[in-house]
Design a protein around this motif. Structure first.
Motif, PDB file in Angstrom:
ATOM      1  N   THR A 126      13.400   2.388  -7.855  1.00  0.00           N
ATOM      2  CA  THR A 126      12.105   1.722  -8.383  1.00  0.00           C
ATOM      3  C   THR A 126      11.582   0.404  -7.516  1.00  0.00           C
ATOM      4  O   THR A 126      10.506   0.712  -7.253  1.00  0.00           O
ATOM      5  CB  THR A 126      12.420   1.276  -9.870  1.00  0.00           C
ATOM      6  N   ASP A 127      12.372  -0.227  -7.049  1.00  0.00           N
ATOM      7  CA  ASP A 127      12.035  -1.261  -6.070  1.00  0.00           C
ATOM      8  C   ASP A 127      11.399  -0.802  -4.920  1.00  0.00           C
ATOM      9  O   ASP A 127      10.233  -1.172  -4.301  1.00  0.00           O
ATOM     10  CB  ASP A 127      13.189  -2.124  -6.020  1.00  0.00           C
ATOM     11  N   ALA A 142       8.037   0.483  -5.608  1.00  0.00           N
ATOM     12  CA  ALA A 142       7.040  -0.562  -5.657  1.00  0.00           C
ATOM     13  C   ALA A 142       6.567  -1.212  -4.504  1.00  0.00           C
ATOM     14  O   ALA A 142       5.477  -1.600  -4.280  1.00  0.00           O
ATOM     15  CB  ALA A 142       7.465  -1.440  -6.685  1.00  0.00           C
ATOM     16  N   GLN A 143       7.771  -1.579  -3.608  1.00  0.00           N
ATOM     17  CA  GLN A 143       7.553  -2.152  -2.284  1.00  0.00           C
ATOM     18  C   GLN A 143       6.943  -1.507  -1.256  1.00  0.00           C
ATOM     19  O   GLN A 143       6.253  -2.085  -0.274  1.00  0.00           O
ATOM     20  CB  GLN A 143       8.846  -3.091  -1.801  1.00  0.00           C
ATOM     21  N   THR A 168       5.055   2.612 -10.971  1.00  0.00           N
ATOM     22  CA  THR A 168       5.202   0.774 -10.912  1.00  0.00           C
ATOM     23  C   THR A 168       3.861   0.120 -11.149  1.00  0.00           C
ATOM     24  O   THR A 168       3.919  -1.017 -10.731  1.00  0.00           O
ATOM     25  CB  THR A 168       6.053   0.413  -9.545  1.00  0.00           C
ATOM     26  N   GLU A 180       6.152  -6.063 -14.650  1.00  0.00           N
ATOM     27  CA  GLU A 180       6.223  -7.401 -13.690  1.00  0.00           C
ATOM     28  C   GLU A 180       5.050  -7.201 -12.726  1.00  0.00           C
ATOM     29  O   GLU A 180       4.620  -8.414 -12.441  1.00  0.00           O
ATOM     30  CB  GLU A 180       7.797  -7.071 -12.793  1.00  0.00           C
ATOM     31  N   VAL A 181       4.614  -6.217 -12.199  1.00  0.00           N
ATOM     32  CA  VAL A 181       3.544  -5.937 -11.241  1.00  0.00           C
ATOM     33  C   VAL A 181       2.173  -6.221 -11.726  1.00  0.00           C
ATOM     34  O   VAL A 181       1.542  -7.001 -11.265  1.00  0.00           O
ATOM     35  CB  VAL A 181       3.675  -4.558 -10.611  1.00  0.00           C
ATOM     36  N   THR A 183       9.309  -0.803 -16.666  1.00  0.00           N
ATOM     37  CA  THR A 183       9.863  -2.381 -16.406  1.00  0.00           C
ATOM     38  C   THR A 183       9.334  -2.960 -14.964  1.00  0.00           C
ATOM     39  O   THR A 183       8.816  -4.069 -15.312  1.00  0.00           O
ATOM     40  CB  THR A 183      11.196  -2.197 -16.383  1.00  0.00           C
ATOM     41  N   LYS A 184       9.262  -2.332 -14.112  1.00  0.00           N
ATOM     42  CA  LYS A 184       8.611  -2.758 -12.843  1.00  0.00           C
ATOM     43  C   LYS A 184       7.068  -2.742 -12.914  1.00  0.00           C
ATOM     44  O   LYS A 184       6.459  -3.884 -12.613  1.00  0.00           O
ATOM     45  CB  LYS A 184       8.842  -1.808 -11.630  1.00  0.00           C
TER      46      LYS A 184
END
Length: 276
Positions: A35-36, A39-40, A70, A99-100, A95-96
């Motif tokens: 997931t991270d 997103a990144q 994401t 946050e975003v 969840t991500k």
């Protein structure tokens, strides 16, 4: 914010999202694991594409970002002033996304059960995902939630091997692992639009537009981008390590700017069609 009426309908539909169809196992596993990285390292969408969507739709209208991941497309649509509801089946991605893009409604759901009211949306946008659920049930559900004349909009970013030799080599390297999973480039997703049922739901053939989308990215992020692909994230560690050796060899001589970034060429595809 999501309205009370919409909330009640969400509750009504939420029990249906696991019935019948199920999320592809590779997508669910891989996207939860990385997931991270997703997103990144995944790119947003070109401004020209977003402007085109803005031209098509009323100002501040309601849009579903389906399989929102994401929140890359969600964030871009919110920035254009749309009232966006994100729908995403994978918990880690939801969840991500929250946050975003804080404050945007993010609902558990699938393309086969979109938990909003009938004829409530001006568009259903599917970015980087339609190939996972390219079936009639998806089109029927999109048709249900769209207002009369509303649009289905599909978008994909694809690394451009046609315009870059090193990207072509990179794709040849990692695409060796995608034979068992759906992918945009395989074009199977196109077949559903040739059916009589699809033609009864939407004005077809669809319209297709292509946008160049080249951007600078730190060289060290290229491997994380590859790893964000669900079918690579799902590999065992020894396979990932062997692939990374190949990727590093391809990237070794790719030129960088004074910030150790490489120019990463992409082609962005946009497909759209109106509800009958």
């Amino acid at each position: 914010m999501i309205s009370q009426a919409t909330y009640l309908v969400v509750r009504q539909y939420s029990g249906l999202v696991r019935v019948g169809h199920s999320v592809h196992a590779v997508a669910s596993k891989g996207f939860n694991l990385q997931t991270d990285a997703y997103a990144q390292t995944r790119p947003s969408y070109p401004e020209a594409m977003l402007n085109r969507i803005q031209e098509m739709l009323p100002e501040k209208t309601s849009i579903i970002d389906l399989a929102a991941g994401t929140g890359l497309m969600t964030k871009a649509l919110v920035a254009k002033g749309f009232n966006v509801t994100a729908v995403e089946p994978v918990e880690g991605m939801r969840t991500k996304l929250m946050e975003v893009v804080p404050g945007v409604p993010c609902i558990e759901g699938t393309s086969w059960n979109i938990p909003v009211e009938n004829e409530s949306q001006s568009a259903v946008v599917v970015a980087q995902a339609f190939h996972w659920f390219d079936d009639i049930k998806t089109l029927e559900e999109m048709h249900r939630v769209l207002k009369p004349g509303g649009f289905g909009i599909l978008a994909w970013n694809l690394e451009s091997g046609d315009r870059s030799e090193w990207v072509a080599n990179l794709r040849n390297c990692y695409e060796a692992y995608d034979s068992a999973v759906p992918q945009f480039r395989k074009m199977k997703w196109h077949q559903v639009f040739d059916t009589e049922k699809a033609k009864s739901l939407f004005v077809l053939p669809y319209t297709s537009e292509l946008f160049k989308h080249d951007y600078w990215v730190p060289k060290q992020d290229i491997w994380r981008r590859v790893l964000s692909k669900s079918y690579i994230a799902s590999l065992e560690a020894p396979q990932q390590e062997a692939l990374k050796v190949q990727v590093d060899a391809i990237l070794k001589d790719v030129p960088t700017d004074n910030q150790s970034r490489v120019l990463y060429p992409h082609d962005s595809h946009m497909i759209y069609f109106a509800k009958k």
